[in-house]
Structure formats: structure tokens, C-alpha cells
Scaffold this active site. Structure first.
Site, PDB file in Angstrom:
ATOM      1  N   GLU A   1       8.163   0.559  12.035  1.00 33.39           N
ATOM      2  CA  GLU A   1       9.469   1.446  11.820  1.00 33.39           C
ATOM      3  C   GLU A   1       8.767   2.575  11.999  1.00 33.39           C
ATOM      4  O   GLU A   1       8.052   3.359  10.588  1.00 33.39           O
ATOM      5  CB  GLU A   1       9.772   1.285  10.797  1.00 33.39           C
ATOM      6  CG  GLU A   1      10.718   0.255  10.121  1.00 33.39           C
ATOM      7  CD  GLU A   1      11.530  -0.365  11.169  1.00 33.39           C
ATOM      8  OE1 GLU A   1      12.002   0.645  11.881  1.00 33.39           O
ATOM      9  OE2 GLU A   1      12.344  -1.351  11.055  1.00 33.39           O
TER      10      GLU A   1
ATOM     11  N   CYS B   1      12.996   9.851   9.033  1.00 30.48           N
ATOM     12  CA  CYS B   1      12.538   9.438  10.913  1.00 30.48           C
ATOM     13  C   CYS B   1      13.606   9.174  11.588  1.00 30.48           C
ATOM     14  O   CYS B   1      13.897   9.757  12.261  1.00 30.48           O
ATOM     15  CB  CYS B   1      12.135   7.949   9.781  1.00 30.48           C
ATOM     16  SG  CYS B   1      13.346   7.045   9.172  1.00 30.48           S
TER      17      CYS B   1
ATOM     18  N   GLU C   1       8.764  14.804  17.289  1.00 29.07           N
ATOM     19  CA  GLU C   1       8.722  15.013  15.827  1.00 29.07           C
ATOM     20  C   GLU C   1       8.680  16.388  15.349  1.00 29.07           C
ATOM     21  O   GLU C   1       7.403  16.676  15.258  1.00 29.07           O
ATOM     22  CB  GLU C   1       8.713  13.255  15.805  1.00 29.07           C
ATOM     23  CG  GLU C   1       9.112  13.328  13.980  1.00 29.07           C
ATOM     24  CD  GLU C   1       8.492  12.011  13.154  1.00 29.07           C
ATOM     25  OE1 GLU C   1       8.483  11.658  12.985  1.00 29.07           O
ATOM     26  OE2 GLU C   1       9.742  11.335  13.145  1.00 29.07           O
TER      27      GLU C   1
ATOM     28  N   GLU D   1      -0.281   7.642  -0.945  1.00 23.73           N
ATOM     29  CA  GLU D   1      -1.103   8.484  -0.916  1.00 23.73           C
ATOM     30  C   GLU D   1      -0.612   9.916  -1.643  1.00 23.73           C
ATOM     31  O   GLU D   1      -0.880   9.957  -3.062  1.00 23.73           O
ATOM     32  CB  GLU D   1      -2.676   9.488  -0.386  1.00 23.73           C
ATOM     33  CG  GLU D   1      -2.156   9.765   0.995  1.00 23.73           C
ATOM     34  CD  GLU D   1      -2.451   8.991   2.785  1.00 23.73           C
ATOM     35  OE1 GLU D   1      -1.718   7.959   1.966  1.00 23.73           O
ATOM     36  OE2 GLU D   1      -3.011   9.243   3.117  1.00 23.73           O
TER      37      GLU D   1
ATOM     38  N   LYS E   1       0.890  -0.798   0.041  1.00 27.91           N
ATOM     39  CA  LYS E   1       0.171   0.011  -0.382  1.00 27.91           C
ATOM     40  C   LYS E   1       0.626   1.386   0.369  1.00 27.91           C
ATOM     41  O   LYS E   1       1.801   1.400   1.805  1.00 27.91           O
ATOM     42  CB  LYS E   1      -1.141   0.010   1.095  1.00 27.91           C
ATOM     43  CG  LYS E   1      -1.420   1.644   2.240  1.00 27.91           C
ATOM     44  CD  LYS E   1      -2.953   2.364   1.805  1.00 27.91           C
ATOM     45  CE  LYS E   1      -2.548   3.163   1.799  1.00 27.91           C
ATOM     46  NZ  LYS E   1      -1.525   4.551   1.452  1.00 27.91           N
TER      47      LYS E   1
HETATM   48  P1  NAD Z   1       1.484   7.755   8.121  1.00 31.68           P
HETATM   49  O1  NAD Z   1       1.958   6.942   9.714  1.00 31.68           O
HETATM   50  O2  NAD Z   1       0.699   9.067   7.877  1.00 31.68           O
HETATM   51  O3  NAD Z   1       1.761   7.150   6.755  1.00 31.68           O
HETATM   52  C1  NAD Z   1       1.952   6.273   7.083  1.00 31.68           C
HETATM   53  C2  NAD Z   1       1.661   5.239   5.730  1.00 31.68           C
HETATM   54  O4  NAD Z   1       0.073   4.766   6.099  1.00 31.68           O
HETATM   55  C3  NAD Z   1       0.871   6.064   4.624  1.00 31.68           C
HETATM   56  O5  NAD Z   1       0.868   4.452   3.349  1.00 31.68           O
HETATM   57  C4  NAD Z   1      -0.283   6.168   4.914  1.00 31.68           C
HETATM   58  O6  NAD Z   1      -1.554   5.866   3.770  1.00 31.68           O
HETATM   59  C5  NAD Z   1      -0.610   4.955   5.250  1.00 31.68           C
HETATM   60  N1  NAD Z   1      -1.905   4.943   6.860  1.00 31.68           N
HETATM   61  C6  NAD Z   1      -3.160   6.000   7.234  1.00 31.68           C
HETATM   62  N2  NAD Z   1      -3.311   5.726   8.324  1.00 31.68           N
HETATM   63  C7  NAD Z   1      -3.732   4.448   8.488  1.00 31.68           C
HETATM   64  C8  NAD Z   1      -4.341   3.182   8.846  1.00 31.68           C
HETATM   65  N3  NAD Z   1      -5.142   3.627  10.334  1.00 31.68           N
HETATM   66  N4  NAD Z   1      -4.380   2.650   8.554  1.00 31.68           N
HETATM   67  C9  NAD Z   1      -3.436   1.771   7.795  1.00 31.68           C
HETATM   68  N5  NAD Z   1      -2.385   2.799   7.233  1.00 31.68           N
HETATM   69  C10 NAD Z   1      -2.568   4.041   7.539  1.00 31.68           C
HETATM   70  O7  NAD Z   1       2.824   8.377   7.978  1.00 31.68           O
HETATM   71  P2  NAD Z   1       3.213   9.520   6.768  1.00 31.68           P
HETATM   72  O8  NAD Z   1       3.590  11.588   7.419  1.00 31.68           O
HETATM   73  O9  NAD Z   1       3.407   8.973   5.521  1.00 31.68           O
HETATM   74  O10 NAD Z   1       5.652   8.967   7.039  1.00 31.68           O
HETATM   75  C11 NAD Z   1       5.734  10.281   8.132  1.00 31.68           C
HETATM   76  C12 NAD Z   1       6.069   9.229   9.244  1.00 31.68           C
HETATM   77  O11 NAD Z   1       6.745   8.001   8.967  1.00 31.68           O
HETATM   78  C13 NAD Z   1       7.143  10.200  10.181  1.00 31.68           C
HETATM   79  O12 NAD Z   1       6.589   9.817  11.909  1.00 31.68           O
HETATM   80  C14 NAD Z   1       8.328   9.214  10.166  1.00 31.68           C
HETATM   81  O13 NAD Z   1       9.438   8.934  11.215  1.00 31.68           O
HETATM   82  C15 NAD Z   1       7.615   7.610   9.746  1.00 31.68           C
HETATM   83  N6  NAD Z   1       8.960   7.038   8.813  1.00 31.68           N
HETATM   84  C16 NAD Z   1       9.900   6.472   9.855  1.00 31.68           C
HETATM   85  C17 NAD Z   1      11.037   5.169   9.376  1.00 31.68           C
HETATM   86  C18 NAD Z   1      11.610   4.137   9.348  1.00 31.68           C
HETATM   87  O14 NAD Z   1      12.421   3.615   8.730  1.00 31.68           O
HETATM   88  N7  NAD Z   1      11.270   4.106  10.992  1.00 31.68           N
HETATM   89  C19 NAD Z   1      10.961   5.594   8.076  1.00 31.68           C
HETATM   90  C20 NAD Z   1      10.186   7.105   6.899  1.00 31.68           C
HETATM   91  C21 NAD Z   1       9.573   7.656   8.131  1.00 31.68           C
END
Ligand code: NAD
Length: 486
Positions: A248, A282, A381, A177, A174
Site C-alpha cells: 500500500e 496516502c 507525492e 520509528e 514493525k
Molecule cells: P516509509 O516508506 O519511510 O516507512 C514505512 C515503514 O517502513 C516504516 O515502519 C519504516 O520504519 C519502514 N521501513 C523503512 N525502510 C525500510 C526498509 N528498507 N525495509 C523495511 N521497512 C522499512 O513511509 P513513511 O514515511 O512512514 O509513510 C509515508 C508513506 O506511506 C507515504 O508515501 C504514504 O503515501 C504511504 N502510505 C500509504 C498508505 C496506503 O494505504 N496506500 C497509507 C499510509 C501511508
């Protein structure tokens, strides 16, 4: 306008959702493509197709080394089309071309690394007694779901998909978006190379489509990369069906600079750690913990470095590109406004309008000082190019500050003294500790993951193969054959 199709059960289909969701170039504001939400029925179909493909004789008969060779071919294809894929990632995320090229190369290396590992995933034998052969075998878990964030879409998709296919699973991705483009490019490559249902791509808004996947009773593992609040939702959803998760999540990682640090490297390392991908990383080094004796000198030099950075569109290959979207831009510009009112901003702090790119989401790389260690700006963050400075006078105070947040993803320690470096590295609660560097060039081979709220489990390296395998113990009793000797 192109609507990015999904790949479900071997067919290219658009999401059933009515709404058209724009995929925007953050550097220009231009709409690059659109996506639609997958419906529950479409997600169901994908899971059924994945299950069917996973259980099929056709997939079972693909040899481990053949899975590996396929992944290595993808790595080669990615390298051959590196510039095209880099441009896609650069436009989709807004990141400078050099960073996008590094991401594309990292993706190729993930496919190469796990492709090479595919036929080296070995079990074990355990001595029991004469007449019993006890084998521990590693089987694929089955249907694996990969939910990817928008900040490093290609790299993050590659790192878990490569490990899951290498181990023989059926994969459903998935994409985020905002950034489906490189996942779509990858899907096009996989489409006719793997049995139908082994690799599928779902699009849509996470809050709508995500739960269809995470609550599904017939999946076997979820790898989620994203924010802590969504991670909690994913874990709760997975708990309903006792589905294991690899999470992650975010960070508020410190760079700890001692007075005996190699100063020029530390300055460059601290700056790069927070401006990379406009701080939307991240593992961004979001906090500078600096020893009091050298603070004035270090911060003065750091401010100078920040002020020479070129900010602009990703395609101009500047030092720092825009933020990802309007929501991020609003959130961070509001935070900066408050920080300014409180007198914390010592460099940057403003939004920027760039001629010809007025619709881009640009802000200055920013340094904050005087923030209380327990304040939100030092704890949460921000996910932008905002560095918060905290000062220490003793090594134990530095460690307490480093560990004083809910996160524990990465830490940097800058000191030429071996005792200091070892002592701090052993006491910092973080999944990766870097001494006199930050990031070790990405480190495909190094286990990566978080302590505390930064996550559960590890990705990258050999250890990640365990996420996608299930252990089975097989004890075989055999009898002494009856050979008549004459
Ligand atoms: P997010 O949590 O908003 O979304 C991540 C993914 O989850 C997207 O594909 C989103 O569409 C999906 N999603 C959203 N709501 C969901 C739900 N209820 N159920 C299932 N899936 C859902 O995160 P983001 O804004 O896309 O990314 C930023 C975050 O990701 C930051 O907190 C960053 O630190 C973290 N991040 C962590 C790592 C790591 O490896 N530790 C790497 C990159 C980003």
C-alpha cells in the site's frame, strides 16, 4: 524516560541497539518516549517464536469463532478506552483530537469487522466426477509481517493485523520509528490473550531493522504500507524467498471538479481531502483538476476557506495539526520556498510559529497554481497540506490529467451529471473512485489499494482476507461401499 519495550516470544524486551531513538510529539517538540533498534538476533527469535506458535497444536485448536470473539473483545476494549487511545495517537502523530478519535473508532471497527468474518471464511467444492469430492480450502499462510507507516499508525496496524489473526496467522508488527505508542497499547492487550508468539511487536529504524524481517527466509507474507522507494526495497527483499507482498504505497490523487458539480460539497470535499492529517495521507486529494469555466469562482472560494482554517496543536482539536517531524518540515518548507520563488503560491506557503508551541512543525495549508502538469510539484507525492491546481477544458483532458502520474490510489469526481460521473469513473486508473464525496467515511468494508505505483493488492473489506490465506485443493476419491442387502 520510558523506553517502549518490544514483545518477542512472550517476553517484554528492549531492542539490543545502542542508540536511543526519540518519539516526539510533533505539536510541542516534547519527547514522549524512546525506542531502540531490534537486532538481527531478536528479529530471528521473533520469527522462530511466530513459526513455533503458528505450528503449535494450541493455536491450531483455537476455533475460528474464538479468534473472532477475541478480536471483537479488543474492539470493545478500544471503545472503552477510546479517549486514552485517541490522546496517545494525537500526541504521537500530532493529529487533531477529532481525527485521532475517528482513527480509534476505525481501529475498533477493523477488529469488529474481521472478528465477525473469522468463522465465515469459506472455501469451495468443484464437481469432478462420481467418486471424487473436490474441496478447495483456505488455510492461513503462516507467519505474516506487517510494516506500518507513521501517518495512521493505529488504523493501519489494525486493518491488516485484524485480517491476519482472523484467518489464523502468527503476526509480527514493525511499527514506524516515529509512532510506536498505540501499537504498544495494542500489544499490551494481546500479550496475555493469545498464545506466546502469535502477536509480536518489533521497534526500530526501518532502514536498519526492516530488512531483518523482509529478507527472513521463514516468513510467509509481508504487508507493507509506506512510500514507493521503500516499497521497492521490500519487494526486492521478499523476492529472495518468493514471499508474497501486499504493498500500500503513495498517491497523487486528483479531485476532478466539473462545472456542473455540487459546488459547496465539492469545495468542502476538496479542502478536507488535502488538510486531513496535514496532507500526510496516502489518499490525500493532492491535485485539484478544475474545469476552466468555473475555475476563477471555485478557486476564489477555496482560498477563502483555506484562510479560515485553524492551525495548532493536535490537543487543541484545531482544523489542522503540525507535520510529523523535522525532516518532513524541512522537506516541505524547502519545496514551498521554491514554489514561492516560481510564483506558484496563491494561498499559504509559509511556516508558522505558534506561541507556546514554538517547537511544533507548523506550516500553512497551501494552494499552488500555474504548475506544469509534468512538473515535480504536480507529479510527486509531497505528503503535506499542499494542493496543486491544474485546469482542463474537456472531459478527456480531465481524464488524461487524472491518469498522468505514476500513481493511482484514489480519485474524486464532482459532477451532477450521471453520464459524466460514470464515464470518468470507468476511465480513471485508481483503486477507489468517489463521486460527489471523497473517502466515504473511511470505508472499512471497501477494497482499498492502488493501480500503478500506488501498490499491489487490496486491503480492507472481505477481499483482504485473501492476503492472509493460502488456497489448497483436496481431491478425495471414495469407493462405493459394499453393503450386502438381504
Ligand atoms: P516509509 O516508506 O519511510 O516507512 C514505512 C515503514 O517502513 C516504516 O515502519 C519504516 O520504519 C519502514 N521501513 C523503512 N525502510 C525500510 C526498509 N528498507 N525495509 C523495511 N521497512 C522499512 O513511509 P513513511 O514515511 O512512514 O509513510 C509515508 C508513506 O506511506 C507515504 O508515501 C504514504 O503515501 C504511504 N502510505 C500509504 C498508505 C496506503 O494505504 N496506500 C497509507 C499510509 C501511508
Amino acid at each position: 524516560m520510558q523506553i517502549i519495550p518490544m514483545l518477542i516470544n512472550g517476553k517484554w524486551v528492549q531492542g539490543d541497539g545502542q542508540e536511543l531513538i526519540n518519539v516526539v510529539n510533533p505539536s510541542t517538540g516534547e519527547v514522549l518516549a524512546q525506542i531502540k533498534n531490534a537486532s538481527k538476533a531478536q528479529v530471528d527469535e521473533a520469527v522462530r517464536a511466530a513459526r513455533h506458535a503458528y505450528e503449535s497444536e494450541e493455536w491450531r485448536k483455537v476455533k475460528a469463532y474464538e479468534r473472532g470473539q477475541l478480536l471483537i473483545q479488543l474492539a470493545q476494549y478500544i471503545r472503552m478506552h477510546a479517549e486514552e487511545w485517541s490522546l496517545l495517537e494525537c500526541r504521537d502523530v500530532g493529529k487533531p483530537l477529532t481525527q485521532a478519535r475517528a482513527d480509534v473508532e476505525a481501529a475498533a471497527r477493523y477488529f469488529e469487522f474481521y472478528g465477525g468474518a473469522a468463522d465465515k471464511i469459506m472455501g469451495d467444492t468443484i464437481p469432478i466426477e462420481d467418486g471424487i469430492l473436490n474441496a478447495v480450502v483456505l488455510e492461513p499462510v503462516g507467519v505474516t509481517v506487517h510494516i506500518v507507516p507513521w501517518n495512521y499508525p493505529l488504523q493501519i496496524t489494525a486493518r491488516s493485523v485484524a485480517a491476519a489473526i482472523a484467518t489464523g496467522n502468527a503476526v509480527i508488527v514493525k511499527s514506524a520509528e516515529d509512532t510506536p505508542l498505540t501499537t504498544h497499547a495494542m500489544t499490551k492487550w494481546f500479550a496475555d490473550k493469545l498464545p506466546r508468539g502469535i502477536f509480536q511487536h518489533i521497534t526500530g529504524l526501518g532502514r536498519d531493522v526492516g530488512p531483518f524481517l523482509t529478507t527472513h527466509a521463514d516468513i510467509n507474507h509481508i504487508t507493507f504500507t509506506g512510500s514507493v522507494p521503500t516499497g521497492i526495497e521490500v519487494m526486492k527483499a521478499a523476492a529472495q524467498n518468493i514471499v508474497p507482498v501486499t504493498l500500500e504505497l503513495g498517491g497523487k490523487s486528483p479531485n476532478i471538479v466539473f462545472k456542473d458539480a455540487p459546488m459547496e460539497q465539492a469545495l468542502e470535499g476538496v479542502m478536507r481531502a488535502i488538510i486531513q492529517n496535514a496532507g500526510q495521507t496516502c489518499s490525500a486529494g493532492a491535485r485539484l483538476l478544475i474545469e476552466k469555466d468555473v475555475k476563477e469562482m471555485f478557486v476564489a472560494k477555496l482560498v477563502k476557506k483555506f484562510q479560515t482554517l485553524k492551525i495548532g496543536p493536535g490537543e487543541a482539536d484545531v482544523d489542522m495539526g503540525p507535520l510529523l517531524n523535522h525532516q518532513q518540515y524541512l522537506k516541505i518548507s524547502t519545496l514551498l520556498k521554491q514554489a514561492k520563488e516560481n510564483g506558484y503560491v496563491i494561498s499559504g506557503g509559509e511556516t508558522i510559529t505558534i506561541k507556546g508551541y514554538e517547537k511544533g512543525y507548523y506550516i500553512q495549508p497551501t494552494i499552488l497554481d500555474g504548475v506544469d502538469a509534468n512538473a515535480t510539484l504536480a507529479q510527486e507525492e509531497i505528503f503535506g497540506p499542499v494542493l496543486t491546481i491544474l485546469t482542463f477544458t474537456s472531459i478527456d483532458e480531465a481524464i488524461a490529467l487524472a491518469n498522468g502520474t505514476d500513481y493511482g490510489l484514489v480519485a474524486g469526481v464532482w459532477s451532477k451529471d450521471l453520464d459524466t460521473a460514470h464515464y470518468v469513473a470507468s476511465r480513471v486508473k485508481a483503486g477507489q473512485v468517489f463521486v460527489n464525496n471523497y473517502g466515504a467515511a473511511g470505508g472499512i468494508q471497501m477494497p482499498f489499494g492502488g493501480y500503478k505505483k500506488s501498490g499491489i493488492g487490496r486491503e480492507k473489506g472481505f477481499v483482504a482476507l485473501r492476503n492472509y490465506t493460502q488456497m489448497k485443493n483436496i481431491a478425495i476419491r471414495y469407493s462405493t461401499p459394499n453393503h450386502d442387502s438381504e
